[in-house]
Design a protein around this motif. Structure first.
Motif, PDB file in Angstrom:
ATOM      1  N   ALA A  12       0.824  -1.217   0.000  1.00 22.50           N
ATOM      2  CA  ALA A  12       0.000   0.000   0.000  1.00 22.50           C
ATOM      3  C   ALA A  12       0.857   1.265   0.000  1.00 22.50           C
ATOM      4  O   ALA A  12       0.496   2.258  -0.633  1.00 22.50           O
ATOM      5  N   SER A  13       1.998   1.232   0.692  1.00 24.21           N
ATOM      6  CA  SER A  13       2.857   2.426   0.737  1.00 24.21           C
ATOM      7  C   SER A  13       3.379   2.789  -0.649  1.00 24.21           C
ATOM      8  O   SER A  13       3.505   3.969  -0.989  1.00 24.21           O
ATOM      9  N   MET A  14       3.651   1.778  -1.484  1.00 23.96           N
ATOM     10  CA  MET A  14       4.124   2.040  -2.834  1.00 23.96           C
ATOM     11  C   MET A  14       2.995   2.605  -3.700  1.00 23.96           C
ATOM     12  O   MET A  14       3.189   3.558  -4.452  1.00 23.96           O
ATOM     13  N   LEU A  15       1.810   2.017  -3.560  1.00 22.88           N
ATOM     14  CA  LEU A  15       0.665   2.488  -4.343  1.00 22.88           C
ATOM     15  C   LEU A  15       0.289   3.915  -3.968  1.00 22.88           C
ATOM     16  O   LEU A  15      -0.152   4.688  -4.816  1.00 22.88           O
ATOM     17  N   GLY A  16       0.477   4.277  -2.728  1.00 19.09           N
ATOM     18  CA  GLY A  16       0.166   5.635  -2.282  1.00 19.09           C
ATOM     19  C   GLY A  16       1.172   6.671  -2.749  1.00 19.09           C
ATOM     20  O   GLY A  16       0.942   7.867  -2.604  1.00 19.09           O
ATOM     21  N   ALA A  17       2.273   6.215  -3.345  1.00 20.07           N
ATOM     22  CA  ALA A  17       3.320   7.137  -3.793  1.00 20.07           C
ATOM     23  C   ALA A  17       3.210   7.491  -5.268  1.00 20.07           C
ATOM     24  O   ALA A  17       4.066   8.198  -5.802  1.00 20.07           O
ATOM     25  N   ILE A  18       2.145   6.998  -5.931  1.00 23.24           N
ATOM     26  CA  ILE A  18       1.970   7.314  -7.352  1.00 23.24           C
ATOM     27  C   ILE A  18       0.540   7.754  -7.637  1.00 23.24           C
ATOM     28  O   ILE A  18      -0.372   7.509  -6.842  1.00 23.24           O
ATOM     29  N   VAL A  19       0.367   8.411  -8.774  1.00 15.68           N
ATOM     30  CA  VAL A  19      -0.967   8.813  -9.237  1.00 15.68           C
ATOM     31  C   VAL A  19      -1.158   8.292 -10.653  1.00 15.68           C
ATOM     32  O   VAL A  19      -0.202   8.166 -11.417  1.00 15.68           O
ATOM     33  N   ALA A  20      -2.401   7.967 -10.970  1.00 14.99           N
ATOM     34  CA  ALA A  20      -2.750   7.503 -12.312  1.00 14.99           C
ATOM     35  C   ALA A  20      -3.013   8.703 -13.217  1.00 14.99           C
ATOM     36  O   ALA A  20      -3.495   9.742 -12.759  1.00 14.99           O
ATOM     37  N   ILE A  21      -2.684   8.532 -14.470  1.00 17.60           N
ATOM     38  CA  ILE A  21      -2.891   9.575 -15.480  1.00 17.60           C
ATOM     39  C   ILE A  21      -3.734   8.989 -16.602  1.00 17.60           C
ATOM     40  O   ILE A  21      -3.425   7.918 -17.123  1.00 17.60           O
ATOM     41  N   ASP A  22      -4.808   9.690 -16.981  1.00 24.29           N
ATOM     42  CA  ASP A  22      -5.622   9.347 -18.155  1.00 24.29           C
ATOM     43  C   ASP A  22      -5.549  10.515 -19.119  1.00 24.29           C
ATOM     44  O   ASP A  22      -5.779  11.668 -18.714  1.00 24.29           O
ATOM     45  N   ILE A  23      -5.271  10.236 -20.373  1.00 21.34           N
ATOM     46  CA  ILE A  23      -5.236  11.291 -21.393  1.00 21.34           C
ATOM     47  C   ILE A  23      -6.187  10.895 -22.518  1.00 21.34           C
ATOM     48  O   ILE A  23      -5.973   9.876 -23.189  1.00 21.34           O
ATOM     49  N   SER A  24      -7.241  11.664 -22.695  1.00 21.05           N
ATOM     50  CA  SER A  24      -8.151  11.402 -23.806  1.00 21.05           C
ATOM     51  C   SER A  24      -7.391  11.676 -25.105  1.00 21.05           C
ATOM     52  O   SER A  24      -6.627  12.641 -25.190  1.00 21.05           O
ATOM     53  N   ILE A  25      -7.570  10.836 -26.086  1.00 21.76           N
ATOM     54  CA  ILE A  25      -6.884  11.045 -27.362  1.00 21.76           C
ATOM     55  C   ILE A  25      -7.765  11.937 -28.224  1.00 21.76           C
ATOM     56  O   ILE A  25      -8.742  11.496 -28.821  1.00 21.76           O
ATOM     57  N   ASP A  26      -7.422  13.227 -28.252  1.00 22.84           N
ATOM     58  CA  ASP A  26      -8.190  14.197 -29.027  1.00 22.84           C
ATOM     59  C   ASP A  26      -7.613  14.389 -30.430  1.00 22.84           C
ATOM     60  O   ASP A  26      -8.342  14.680 -31.371  1.00 22.84           O
ATOM     61  N   GLU A  27      -6.303  14.243 -30.569  1.00 27.10           N
ATOM     62  CA  GLU A  27      -5.655  14.426 -31.869  1.00 27.10           C
ATOM     63  C   GLU A  27      -4.407  13.551 -31.940  1.00 27.10           C
ATOM     64  O   GLU A  27      -3.633  13.475 -30.994  1.00 27.10           O
TER      65      GLU A  27
END
Length: 194
Positions: free
Chosen positions: A139-154
């Motif tokens: 859990a400590s490792m998972l709490g040290a990162i954030v997820a990124i989502d990028i919609s593909i617009d172009e």
């Protein structure tokens, strides 16, 4: 990106196949008024509309990237091309393949989403090994990162593979690249002829 007509790739399936194959790139945004870039591996969502990734919470880029239009750059094999390889006069150049993706970015700290991204990335990259490593994240490792989502617009895609040269020149460039050990680029050049 500047794309002369003879180097432009418009086929969406071809571009998305390239994205899946060459998925390590740069996430480019602005942070505190300056351009900021992070080099990370990306995943293409199952419906091929979103790029997924993750960054460290200590990376300041995630602090103001929410709802920002970002650019992701991905590149394939590349190498120097000597004019001495041509049958007629030319100039030194560089052959390469590149994709630029523009889209709106979302940030998430949802643990299930983070686990899904990390496990999918791990499985994808461990698949080539005889005994793939199985992910187990505290859990400590998972709490040290954030997820990124990028919609593909172009999507912008450029394959600069000597398409503006004669078949003889292209064959000679391929032969020189093969001899020099730049086989990935030589293979890409061969494939671009079909």
């Amino acid at each position: 990106m500047y794309i002369p007509r003879h180097f432009e790739i418009r086929d969406r399936d071809e571009i998305l196949s390239f994205v899946e194959t060459h998925a390590f790139g740069q996430l480019i945004s602005t942070h505190q008024g300056r351009l900021y870039s992070t080099h990370i591996p990306f995943l293409l969502s199952d419906d091929k509309t979103t790029l997924l990734g993750h960054v460290a919470k200590n990376n300041p880029q995630h602090q103001d990237i929410e709802n920002q239009q970002v650019m992701v750059t991905l590149e394939g094999p590349h190498d120097y091309i000597s004019p001495s390889w041509y049958s007629v006069q030319g100039v030194p150049t560089w052959n390469y393949q590149a994709v630029h993706i523009y889209g709106q970015c979302k940030v998430s700290t949802d643990t299930n989403k983070i686990i899904s991204i990390i496990e999918t990335l791990t499985k994808k990259n461990e698949a080539k090994f005889e005994t793939p490593w199985v992910a187990q994240y505290p859990a400590s490792m998972l709490g040290a990162i954030v997820a990124i989502d990028i919609s593909i617009d172009e999507l912008q895609c450029k394959y600069k593979l000597s398409q503006n040269r004669s078949d003889l020149d292209r064959d000679q460039v391929i032969a020189q690249l093969d001899e020099a050990g730049s086989r990935g680029l030589a293979t890409a050049m061969k494939a671009s002829r079909h």
